[in-house]
Design an enzyme around this catalytic site. Structure first.
Site, PDB file in Angstrom:
ATOM      1  N   GLY A  19      36.382  39.436  33.386  1.00 31.80           N
ATOM      2  CA  GLY A  19      35.540  39.986  32.325  1.00 31.80           C
ATOM      3  C   GLY A  19      36.405  40.486  31.183  1.00 31.80           C
ATOM      4  O   GLY A  19      37.433  39.887  30.867  1.00 31.80           O
ATOM      5  N   CYS A  20      36.015  41.577  30.581  1.00 32.44           N
ATOM      6  CA  CYS A  20      36.725  42.140  29.440  1.00 32.44           C
ATOM      7  C   CYS A  20      38.207  42.345  29.754  1.00 32.44           C
ATOM      8  O   CYS A  20      38.557  43.080  30.677  1.00 32.44           O
ATOM      9  CB  CYS A  20      36.094  43.475  29.058  1.00 32.44           C
ATOM     10  SG  CYS A  20      37.071  44.460  27.912  1.00 32.44           S
TER      11      CYS A  20
END
Length: 225
Positions: free
Chosen positions: A44-45
């Site tokens: 993800g991020c």
């Protein structure tokens, strides 16, 4: 006798000693470099993954970047638009004498939602999927063992793939160490310093709450946020 003539007998031993010291330092640096390993993951991020793993003893550095796609030298804008095949990823450099690859893999899988094939937390789409990238059979075997162990512990099907490593492209400078940056940025919460903006984003995205819900006490990073 001239002063230079007097110094000649002294200069040679000094030069030899200096050469030996430099050679030993270079040899030591080379040996240390050979002992350094890297692990590339997508979770993800990349700000969050970088922040998590830079807090781990034995990790030397974590770099945000892009990998897994077809475009050369992608930008954040390119990857964000989709179609490049790249993941937001983090290259973790570590000292295997202090922490092992298997332990880092276990920590990674328990810091994400490896059952989610559509992204991570509030960030959706292919760019934010999870993945483990490997360069050889040994790394692949360790990754597969970690996935098997995580699936058994969780009791749910894990969809995080193990992929052959491709070129890792370092993300733009402003993405590196974003979580502790001091530059003023404009966010939906108003103007904030990067570190404050990062904390707001992470909380609003629900990363730690979701990981804690899924993994409980096994979550290595969710407790501190």
């Amino acid at each position: 006798m001239k002063i230079l003539d007097r110094l000649k007998p002294i200069a040679k031993p000094i030069a030899l000693t200096t050469f030996m010291v430099v050679a030993l330092l270079l040899r030591s640096h080379s040996a240390e470099a050979q002992n350094i390993e890297t692990l590339t993951v997508a979770g993800g991020c990349f700000w969050c993954v970088e922040s998590d793993f830079e807090s781990v003893p034995g990790v030397i550095e974590a770099l945000s970047g892009y990998t897994g796609g077809t475009n050369s030298n992608p930008t954040y804008g390119d990857v964000g638009k989709g179609g490049t095949g790249h993941y937001e990823a983090v290259e973790i450099t570590f000292d295997p004498k202090q922490i092992g690859r298997a332990q880092l893999l276990d920590m990674f899988l328990r810091s994400v939602v490896p059952t989610d094939a559509g992204g991570q937390f509030c960030d959706r789409g292919d760019t934010y999927r999870t993945a483990i990238f490997v360069s050889n059979k040994g790394e692949k075997a360790l990754a597969e063992q970690a996935l098997t162990k995580a699936q058994k512990d969780l009791g749910q099907k894990i969809v995080t793939p193990v992929l052959a490593a491709t070129v890792f492209y370092r993300a733009e400078d402003y993405h590196q160490d974003y979580y502790k940056g001091s530059k003023l940025v404009f966010t939906r919460f108003g103007p904030k310093r990067q570190a404050a903006a990062y904390k707001r984003y992470r909380k609003a995205c629900g990363r730690d709450a979701r990981v804690a819900q899924l993994w409980g006490d096994a979550a290595p990073f969710a407790k501190g946020h």
